[in-house]
Design an enzyme around this catalytic site. Structure first.
Site, PDB file in Angstrom:
ATOM      1  N   ARG A  27      36.533  12.383  46.946  1.00 27.65           N
ATOM      2  CA  ARG A  27      36.847  11.147  46.208  1.00 27.65           C
ATOM      3  C   ARG A  27      38.298  10.731  46.362  1.00 27.65           C
ATOM      4  O   ARG A  27      38.896  10.177  45.416  1.00 27.65           O
ATOM      5  CB  ARG A  27      36.550  11.311  44.711  1.00 27.65           C
ATOM      6  CG  ARG A  27      35.090  11.402  44.352  1.00 27.65           C
ATOM      7  CD  ARG A  27      34.471  10.020  44.217  1.00 27.65           C
ATOM      8  NE  ARG A  27      33.067  10.117  43.875  1.00 27.65           N
ATOM      9  CZ  ARG A  27      32.588   9.983  42.649  1.00 27.65           C
ATOM     10  NH1 ARG A  27      33.391   9.753  41.640  1.00 27.65           N
ATOM     11  NH2 ARG A  27      31.299  10.092  42.441  1.00 27.65           N
ATOM     12  N   ARG A  31      39.822   5.729  41.678  1.00 29.47           N
ATOM     13  CA  ARG A  31      40.521   5.092  40.564  1.00 29.47           C
ATOM     14  C   ARG A  31      41.880   5.676  40.198  1.00 29.47           C
ATOM     15  O   ARG A  31      42.648   5.045  39.475  1.00 29.47           O
ATOM     16  CB  ARG A  31      39.627   5.115  39.313  1.00 29.47           C
ATOM     17  CG  ARG A  31      38.522   4.106  39.377  1.00 29.47           C
ATOM     18  CD  ARG A  31      37.484   4.392  38.321  1.00 29.47           C
ATOM     19  NE  ARG A  31      36.886   5.692  38.599  1.00 29.47           N
ATOM     20  CZ  ARG A  31      35.820   6.165  37.964  1.00 29.47           C
ATOM     21  NH1 ARG A  31      35.265   5.475  36.982  1.00 29.47           N
ATOM     22  NH2 ARG A  31      35.316   7.333  38.281  1.00 29.47           N
ATOM     23  N   ARG A  40      39.623  -3.128  43.852  1.00 30.34           N
ATOM     24  CA  ARG A  40      38.360  -3.277  43.133  1.00 30.34           C
ATOM     25  C   ARG A  40      38.362  -4.563  42.312  1.00 30.34           C
ATOM     26  O   ARG A  40      37.351  -5.249  42.221  1.00 30.34           O
ATOM     27  CB  ARG A  40      38.107  -2.066  42.235  1.00 30.34           C
ATOM     28  CG  ARG A  40      36.682  -2.043  41.688  1.00 30.34           C
ATOM     29  CD  ARG A  40      36.403  -0.847  40.826  1.00 30.34           C
ATOM     30  NE  ARG A  40      37.218  -0.858  39.629  1.00 30.34           N
ATOM     31  CZ  ARG A  40      37.100   0.004  38.628  1.00 30.34           C
ATOM     32  NH1 ARG A  40      36.190   0.972  38.706  1.00 30.34           N
ATOM     33  NH2 ARG A  40      37.870  -0.061  37.588  1.00 30.34           N
ATOM     34  N   ASP A  78      28.828   5.202  48.655  1.00 30.15           N
ATOM     35  CA  ASP A  78      28.294   6.022  47.578  1.00 30.15           C
ATOM     36  C   ASP A  78      26.982   6.629  48.039  1.00 30.15           C
ATOM     37  O   ASP A  78      26.292   6.041  48.877  1.00 30.15           O
ATOM     38  CB  ASP A  78      28.067   5.190  46.308  1.00 30.15           C
ATOM     39  CG  ASP A  78      27.972   6.093  45.095  1.00 30.15           C
ATOM     40  OD1 ASP A  78      29.016   6.473  44.548  1.00 30.15           O
ATOM     41  OD2 ASP A  78      26.844   6.481  44.726  1.00 30.15           O
ATOM     42  N   TYR A 154      18.407  10.856  40.509  1.00 24.74           N
ATOM     43  CA  TYR A 154      18.711   9.472  40.085  1.00 24.74           C
ATOM     44  C   TYR A 154      17.476   8.592  40.166  1.00 24.74           C
ATOM     45  O   TYR A 154      17.261   7.723  39.325  1.00 24.74           O
ATOM     46  CB  TYR A 154      19.834   8.888  40.954  1.00 24.74           C
ATOM     47  CG  TYR A 154      21.182   9.494  40.652  1.00 24.74           C
ATOM     48  CD1 TYR A 154      21.962   9.010  39.605  1.00 24.74           C
ATOM     49  CD2 TYR A 154      21.673  10.564  41.391  1.00 24.74           C
ATOM     50  CE1 TYR A 154      23.201   9.563  39.323  1.00 24.74           C
ATOM     51  CE2 TYR A 154      22.908  11.130  41.120  1.00 24.74           C
ATOM     52  CZ  TYR A 154      23.668  10.629  40.079  1.00 24.74           C
ATOM     53  OH  TYR A 154      24.878  11.182  39.783  1.00 24.74           O
TER      54      TYR A 154
HETATM   55  O1  CP3 Z   1      35.176  10.840  48.614  1.00 29.52           O
HETATM   56  C1  CP3 Z   1      35.444   9.639  48.821  1.00 29.52           C
HETATM   57  O2  CP3 Z   1      36.591   9.160  48.680  1.00 29.52           O
HETATM   58  C2  CP3 Z   1      34.332   8.717  49.321  1.00 29.52           C
HETATM   59  C3  CP3 Z   1      33.654   7.962  48.352  1.00 29.52           C
HETATM   60  C4  CP3 Z   1      32.544   8.527  47.474  1.00 29.52           C
HETATM   61  C5  CP3 Z   1      32.185   7.879  46.273  1.00 29.52           C
HETATM   62  N1  CP3 Z   1      31.072   8.475  45.773  1.00 29.52           N
HETATM   63  C6  CP3 Z   1      32.888   6.729  45.698  1.00 29.52           C
HETATM   64  C7  CP3 Z   1      32.718   6.423  44.274  1.00 29.52           C
HETATM   65  C8  CP3 Z   1      31.656   9.594  47.658  1.00 29.52           C
HETATM   66  C9  CP3 Z   1      31.619  10.642  48.748  1.00 29.52           C
HETATM   67  C10 CP3 Z   1      30.721   9.534  46.575  1.00 29.52           C
HETATM   68  C11 CP3 Z   1      29.592  10.457  46.427  1.00 29.52           C
HETATM   69  C12 CP3 Z   1      28.831  10.471  45.173  1.00 29.52           C
HETATM   70  N2  CP3 Z   1      28.464   9.415  44.396  1.00 29.52           N
HETATM   71  C13 CP3 Z   1      28.260  11.637  44.612  1.00 29.52           C
HETATM   72  C14 CP3 Z   1      28.343  13.005  45.208  1.00 29.52           C
HETATM   73  C15 CP3 Z   1      29.650  13.638  44.958  1.00 29.52           C
HETATM   74  C16 CP3 Z   1      29.867  14.029  43.530  1.00 29.52           C
HETATM   75  O3  CP3 Z   1      30.799  13.460  42.919  1.00 29.52           O
HETATM   76  O4  CP3 Z   1      29.134  14.905  43.038  1.00 29.52           O
HETATM   77  C17 CP3 Z   1      27.581  11.257  43.435  1.00 29.52           C
HETATM   78  C18 CP3 Z   1      26.839  12.169  42.486  1.00 29.52           C
HETATM   79  C19 CP3 Z   1      27.699   9.852  43.315  1.00 29.52           C
HETATM   80  C20 CP3 Z   1      27.104   8.972  42.278  1.00 29.52           C
HETATM   81  C21 CP3 Z   1      28.135   8.274  41.511  1.00 29.52           C
HETATM   82  N3  CP3 Z   1      28.892   7.238  41.986  1.00 29.52           N
HETATM   83  C22 CP3 Z   1      28.505   8.507  40.174  1.00 29.52           C
HETATM   84  C23 CP3 Z   1      27.923   9.597  39.294  1.00 29.52           C
HETATM   85  C24 CP3 Z   1      29.507   7.592  39.863  1.00 29.52           C
HETATM   86  C25 CP3 Z   1      30.111   7.368  38.506  1.00 29.52           C
HETATM   87  C26 CP3 Z   1      31.026   8.448  38.127  1.00 29.52           C
HETATM   88  C27 CP3 Z   1      32.420   8.048  38.449  1.00 29.52           C
HETATM   89  O5  CP3 Z   1      33.174   8.895  38.948  1.00 29.52           O
HETATM   90  O6  CP3 Z   1      32.731   6.888  38.159  1.00 29.52           O
HETATM   91  C28 CP3 Z   1      29.785   6.827  41.016  1.00 29.52           C
HETATM   92  C29 CP3 Z   1      30.802   5.776  41.192  1.00 29.52           C
HETATM   93  C30 CP3 Z   1      31.818   5.979  42.267  1.00 29.52           C
HETATM   94  N4  CP3 Z   1      31.557   6.431  43.540  1.00 29.52           N
HETATM   95  C31 CP3 Z   1      33.202   5.664  42.178  1.00 29.52           C
HETATM   96  C32 CP3 Z   1      33.759   5.928  43.434  1.00 29.52           C
HETATM   97  C33 CP3 Z   1      35.190   5.688  43.863  1.00 29.52           C
HETATM   98  C34 CP3 Z   1      33.899   5.077  40.974  1.00 29.52           C
HETATM   99  C35 CP3 Z   1      33.537   3.646  40.902  1.00 29.52           C
HETATM  100  C36 CP3 Z   1      34.576   2.803  40.260  1.00 29.52           C
HETATM  101  O7  CP3 Z   1      35.482   2.331  40.980  1.00 29.52           O
HETATM  102  O8  CP3 Z   1      34.472   2.594  39.057  1.00 29.52           O
END
Ligand code: CP3
Length: 355
Positions: A27, A31, A40, A78, A154
């Protein structure tokens, strides 16, 4: 394609010698970075960042521009783009995480589930090609997907879960239905990752974020077996180079020996395990990626440096370690602490790579 200027990460995944331990952060675009929050806002939403290749490229590059010590980039997207393409209707509610308009709970809906046309995910492949061009060989680009089990949680629950009771009930009462979801998803993920590789991804990672919620036998049957299928179906070389794969089950350190046998090049480790012990358990079958608790980045540069040194010492001399966090960097991380982390890895790791 331009030649890769820094291949330390790819070499470590293949357990080849490097001068230091390569590092990236799960990640890393997100944020905690003010420039990400600004993008964003301009894009309108997180999903708009993912679905527009210009924005996806812009935010993928942000951590690399800020932190020259990063050894890898990861596609900004994502894991939930896949169930979205399968027709479930992904949306985000401010501050609540991802949700789906439709769920897979009724037998009739489950039986209708099909491998989607990859054209629905063309925006992801376009982002991959555009990021590769923009990177211009600086560091390798990682493509990724969720594991079938994690995606299914999911799709069945309709949202991120904590107890996973709906899908677990299905696993025990109607395993045939869950296997249909997992099989269809595994076939989709194979096409999806291979299309990312064809577009320019130089390594791929499978995120099994919720595999650790399963019982011992259920993990083998409902998660690991499908990841093995995917690894077997992956394109092995592109542009004349091997495309290494990383499998990461969060909460899955109990099963490292089994994970090491599915054909992946590397395993991701969360923070619950000693990386030195993990190394002994997997032997020379796989490289290891991890495993610092991301919460340490909320502390001080001194505490961060100490923990980095401890993890490097635990892994010990030799190759096959990619330094990373044990899970995604939190949004509360001060950006200067991430910088301190990356410098500590570079400085302290050199001593473990002298012949
Ligand atoms: O690593 C990176 O920089 C690449 C981007 C990336 C995102 N999501 C961006 C993201 C990657 C590799 C993911 C994978 C992802 N997404 C997983 C597997 C990894 C893990 O964390 O276990 C999962 C379970 C998700 C599903 C997901 N997407 C959730 C549960 C959430 C909400 C939780 C949170 O952290 O906000 C997201 C949103 C998300 N995916 C954000 C980002 C940058 C935040 C969105 C925002 O800008 O508000």
């Amino acid at each position: 394609m331009t030649t890769l200027k820094n291949d330390t990460f790819l070499k470590a995944l293949m357990r080849e010698p490097t001068d230091y331990t390569p590092v990236w952060m799960m990640r890393q675009a997100g944020r905690y970075l003010p420039e990400y929050r600004e993008s964003r806002k301009t894009a309108g939403s997180f999903l708009q960042l993912c679905k527009n290749p210009d924005f996806a490229t812009e935010v993928t590059m942000q951590p690399l521009d800020r932190y020259p010590l990063l050894d890898a980039s990861i596609l900004f997207s994502d894991i939930l783009t896949v169930p979205d393409a399968m027709g479930l209707g992904l949306y985000f509610e401010e501050g609540e995480g991802p949700k789906f308009e439709r769920t897979l709970q009724q037998e009739a809906d489950i039986k209708k589930l099909e491998v989607p046309d990859m054209a629905k995910l063309q925006y992801v492949f376009d982002a991959v090609s555009q990021i590769r061009k923009t990177l211009d060989g600086r560091v390798p680009l990682i493509g990724f997907s969720g594991s079938p089990w994690t995606l299914a949680t999911y799709m069945v629950e309709g949202k991120g879960g904590t107890d996973f009771l709906t899908i677990k009930k299905m696993a025990y009462a109607r395993p045939d239905l869950l296997h249909h979801i997992l099989e269809t998803t595994a076939q989709t993920v194979i096409l999806y990752l291979n299309a990312q590789i064809a577009a320019g991804a130089q390594a791929v990672m499978i995120f099994d974020s919720w595999g650790g919620a399963l019982s011992h036998n259920a993990y083998q049957e409902f998660s690991l077996g499908y990841m093995q299928k995917i690894v077997n179906g992956l394109t092995k070389t592109a542009e004349g180079k091997k495309v290494p794969s990383i499998v990461f089950t969060k909460g899955g350190a109990l099963w490292l020996e089994a994970q090491a046998n599915i054909g992946a090049d590397a395993l991701g480790l969360d923070w619950t395990v000693s990386i030195g012990e993990a190394r002994q358990r997997v032997g020379d079958k796989v490289a290891l990626q991890g495993n610092m608790d991301p919460a340490i980045l909320l502390s001080t540069p001194e505490a961060i440096e100490k923990e980095v040194a401890t993890i490097l010492a635990s892994y010990g001399k030799g190759h096959g370690h990619v330094f990373n966090l044990g899970h995604g960097i939190t949004q509360w991380t001060p950006p200067e602490n991430a910088a301190a982390f990356l410098s500590a890895v570079r400085e302290h790791s050199k001593q473990y790579h002298v012949a």
